[in-house]
Design an enzyme around this catalytic site. Structure first.
Site, mmCIF file in Angstrom:
data_model
loop_
_atom_site.group_PDB
_atom_site.id
_atom_site.type_symbol
_atom_site.label_atom_id
_atom_site.label_comp_id
_atom_site.label_asym_id
_atom_site.label_seq_id
_atom_site.Cartn_x
_atom_site.Cartn_y
_atom_site.Cartn_z
ATOM 1 N N LYS A 251 1.205 -1.319 -0.162
ATOM 2 C CA LYS A 251 0.119 0.019 -0.063
ATOM 3 C C LYS A 251 0.519 0.950 -0.064
ATOM 4 C CE LYS A 251 -3.302 3.009 3.058
ATOM 5 N NZ LYS A 251 -3.748 2.532 4.373
ATOM 6 N N ASP A 256 -2.668 10.334 3.507
ATOM 7 C CA ASP A 256 -4.031 9.433 4.262
ATOM 8 C C ASP A 256 -4.599 11.021 4.996
ATOM 9 O OD1 ASP A 256 -6.553 8.552 4.086
ATOM 10 O OD2 ASP A 256 -5.830 6.768 5.204
ATOM 11 N N LYS A 263 -10.536 13.047 8.075
ATOM 12 C CA LYS A 263 -9.924 12.532 9.216
ATOM 13 C C LYS A 263 -9.770 13.836 10.746
ATOM 14 C CE LYS A 263 -6.722 8.274 7.852
ATOM 15 N NZ LYS A 263 -7.416 7.666 9.047
ATOM 16 N N GLU A 335 -9.539 3.775 1.962
ATOM 17 C CA GLU A 335 -9.145 4.452 0.864
ATOM 18 C C GLU A 335 -7.864 2.612 0.320
ATOM 19 O OE1 GLU A 335 -7.995 5.208 3.185
ATOM 20 O OE2 GLU A 335 -5.726 4.884 3.159
ATOM 21 N N ARG A 337 -7.748 -0.552 0.722
ATOM 22 C CA ARG A 337 -8.432 -1.631 0.181
ATOM 23 C C ARG A 337 -9.183 -1.271 -1.306
ATOM 24 N NH1 ARG A 337 -12.642 -1.813 5.188
ATOM 25 N NH2 ARG A 337 -11.036 -0.536 5.747
HETATM 26 N N1 BES Z 1 -4.500 4.414 7.146
HETATM 27 C C1 BES Z 1 -5.709 4.222 7.390
HETATM 28 C C2 BES Z 1 -5.437 3.053 9.120
HETATM 29 C C3 BES Z 1 -4.498 3.012 10.228
HETATM 30 C C4 BES Z 1 -5.381 3.814 11.129
HETATM 31 C C5 BES Z 1 -3.451 3.203 9.945
HETATM 32 C C6 BES Z 1 -4.723 4.484 12.029
HETATM 33 C C7 BES Z 1 -2.447 3.250 11.526
HETATM 34 C C8 BES Z 1 -3.747 4.008 12.067
HETATM 35 C C9 BES Z 1 -6.762 3.775 6.520
HETATM 36 O O1 BES Z 1 -6.845 4.009 5.212
HETATM 37 C C10 BES Z 1 -8.351 4.755 7.612
HETATM 38 O O2 BES Z 1 -7.814 5.758 7.435
HETATM 39 N N2 BES Z 1 -8.519 3.133 8.449
HETATM 40 C C11 BES Z 1 -9.741 3.323 8.098
HETATM 41 C C12 BES Z 1 -11.054 2.056 8.208
HETATM 42 C C13 BES Z 1 -12.232 2.678 8.380
HETATM 43 C C14 BES Z 1 -12.431 4.168 7.876
HETATM 44 C C15 BES Z 1 -13.235 1.208 8.167
HETATM 45 C C16 BES Z 1 -9.364 2.939 9.737
HETATM 46 O O3 BES Z 1 -8.292 2.260 10.329
HETATM 47 O O4 BES Z 1 -10.265 4.046 10.742
HETATM 48 ZN ZN ZN Z 2 -4.696 4.561 4.584
HETATM 49 MN MN MN Z 3 -7.932 5.971 5.494
#
Ligand code: BES
Ligand code: ZN
Ligand code: MN
Length: 529
Positions: A251, A256, A263, A335, A337
């Site tokens: 990835k 992000d 966020k 994003e 996935r």
């Molecule tokens: N890059 C993030 C995952 C992440 C978040 C890694 C915090 C480490 C710390 C990923 O793209 C993401 O935002 N995932 C969301 C998924 C949710 C919207 C289903 C998450 O984990 O909150």
């Molecule tokens: Zn991400």
């Molecule tokens: Mn994300």
């Protein structure tokens, strides 16, 4: 930094001129008649030293030693884990600016895995990030000698350790770079420099080609950013052409923000680390270029930013992935996935022996496993076991998670073949279930490295994980097919001149073989392992 392996017992180590001599003293230590042994034996007897891993006693200009400083260091059972733990416990002394030359000497017989671990621990302790600092205080350590009873016995493990250091530091460097210094284009340039190493080729696809391939999910994520996406394809050809490759998919979200499902501000800076899966793939290729194992490996990196913008994808938008399956993007922050599913479809076309994707995919995985073990998901037990074993050997641990079909229930959509999110519960598993829809029967594994790829808090920075796990897995695979244990091809080994000399050089081009040598994110993470 230079590493050297020498046949050197405590007697001879005492006369090595260096800034810091570390003598690893294991349980059941049998002292000889030499000065160092005698010191250690006395200290143990008087209770001033213990053999428990990490217990230490420091001495200055100790009688009978040529080193300025001496650390007698408990090494526990002498295995990789204990040696790593011990050396990291005295990491401050290794990193100190006055430590330019260090000698790490094993008392007694050194285990091969422990020698590999020692090399990596010294590198890990002394690593410094410098790229975007104006006053550069680079790594002070320039040379590390590892002294063992018999160098020939552990040469291979030592070489693997040294190559891993290059790979891990390459990954750390790119992980640590701020997003404006590590755009998809710059990441692709870094991948191209790896093609200077023997047996490595690199192809970079831009937006037009990705559109032609029909990667609608990847394109949807990228469209909110001014930075053009890159789809990076690396190839390491170490075996016959017709031999099915292992495909690694990393990835590569270089930043992000969450997109329109934006966020919160706190610790959003850490989302520059959202390309650590990609960085680990680059790091693996860096190490493969040095180790030259007999295996074919393809690395795929979908790289782009996830940004909110007038053109950005919106919650509820439906897109068509390369596989033909449609996706309702209910949350633009899920994003990872989306970029991975198209890369996985592309991977399947390469008729791989196995596909392993590596991604900072879910915050839920940080909650589940913290910073100690990466989450491992697999549709194939043999592949899962191989990855777990490699992680154990490399001291780069993972933990297998379930993939019951019931976990996919929440991904149902009224408007597309699937949604991109389910409820909060079991979030790392539903993410894996989403990816699984794109691999069919291929042997596939997914490593969620959201908790392990970087540390938050005062020690904020990337770890280079899981380069160790992946390289060990590939070496084991190469060894298995060659009918021998993790042998590496010696003939084509890269010359010293081809190795970058420092972390800063590691960040840039590995030199061609002919070149001259160069001179509260969430509290779950803060200060985490
Ligand atoms: N890059 C993030 C995952 C992440 C978040 C890694 C915090 C480490 C710390 C990923 O793209 C993401 O935002 N995932 C969301 C998924 C949710 C919207 C289903 C998450 O984990 O909150
Ligand atoms: Zn991400
Ligand atoms: Mn994300």
């Amino acid at each position: 930094m230079n590493f050297d392996l020498k046949t050197l017992e405590l007697t001879a180590a005492a006369s090595e001129k260096c800034d810091l001599l570390i003598a690893l003293i294991p349980e059941g230590f049998k002292p000889g008649k030499d000065a160092l042994s005698t010191l250690a034996a006395q200290a143990l007897k008087n209770g001033d030293l213990a053999t428990k891993a990490g217990k230490s006693l420091q001495l200055y200009q100790a009688a009978g030693t040529a080193a300025r400083r001496l650390i007698l260091l408990g090494a526990g059972d002498g295995a990789a884990r204990a040696v790593r733990q011990a050396l990291l416990a005295v990491g401050g002394a290794i990193k100190a600016p006055q430590t330019k030359r260090v000698v790490v000497c094993f008392a007694g017989k050194a285990q091969a895995g422990a020698v590999n671990a020692a090399v990596q621990a010294v590198a890990e302790a002394s690593y410094v990030y410098t790229t975007t600092k104006s006053k550069v205080e680079a790594r002070a350590l320039s040379r590390c000698v590892v002294g063992v009873h018999s160098a020939a016995d552990v040469r291979e493990a030592f070489d693997t350790g040294v190559a891993l250091v290059s790979g891990v530091e390459f990954a750390r460097e790119w992980g640590n770079r701020p997003a404006n210094h590590a755009t998809p284009t710059l990441l692709a340039d870094a991948a191209k420099t790896l093609a200077k190493l023997p047996r490595i080729q690199c192809k970079v696809h831009g937006p037009a080609e990705v559109a032609r391939l029909g990667m609608g999910a990847f394109l949807a994520v990228a469209r909110g950013s001014e930075e053009p996406l890159r789809f990076i394809e690396l190839r390491y050809s170490g075996a016959a052409k017709d031999k099915a490759p292992v495909v690694l998919v990393g990835k590569g979200i270089t930043f992000d923000t969450g997109g329109i499902s934006i966020k919160p501000a706190a610790e959003m800076d850490e989302m520059k680390f959202d390309m650590c899966g990609a960085a680990s793939v680059l790091g693996v290729f860096r190490a493969l270029g040095e180790l030259q194992p007999d295996i074919n490996v393809v690395g795929l990196i979908p790289a782009c930013e996830n940004m909110p913008d007038g053109r950005a994808v919106k919650p509820g938008d439906v897109v068509t992935s390369m596989s033909g399956q449609t996706i309702e993007i209910l949350n633009t922050d899920a994003e990872g996935r989306l970029v991975l599913c198209d890369a996985l479809t592309y991977a399947a076309r390469l008729k791989p022996a196995a596909v392993v994707d590596i991604a900072t995919l879910t915050g839920a995985c940080v909650i589940a496993l913290g910073g100690v073990r990466s989450g491992l998901f697999a549709n194939n037990d043999a592949l899962a076991t191989a990855l777990q074993d490699a992680g154990d050997t490399a001291q780069d641990l993972c933990w297998r998670m379930p993939l019951d079909d019931d976990y996919a229930d929440g991904l149902k959509s009224n408007f597309a073949d699937m949604g991109n999110v389910a409820g909060r519960a079991g979030g790392s598993i539903t993410a894996a279930k989403f990816l699984q829809k794109y691999v069919g029967d291929l042997p596939w594994a997914h490593l969620d490295i959201a908790g392990t790829a970087w540390k938050g808090g005062a020690a904020k920075g990337s770890t280079g994980r899981p380069v160790g796990l992946l390289v060990q897995y590939l070496l084991n695979e190469a060894g298995a097919t060659a009918g021998k244990a993790a042998k590496v091809t010696k003939v084509t080994k890269v010359t010293k001149a081809a190795r970058p000399e420092s972390a800063a050089a590691a960040a840039g081009a590995p030199r061609a073989a002919t070149a001259k040598p160069a001179s509260t994110r969430r509290t779950a993470k803060a200060g985490g392992a």
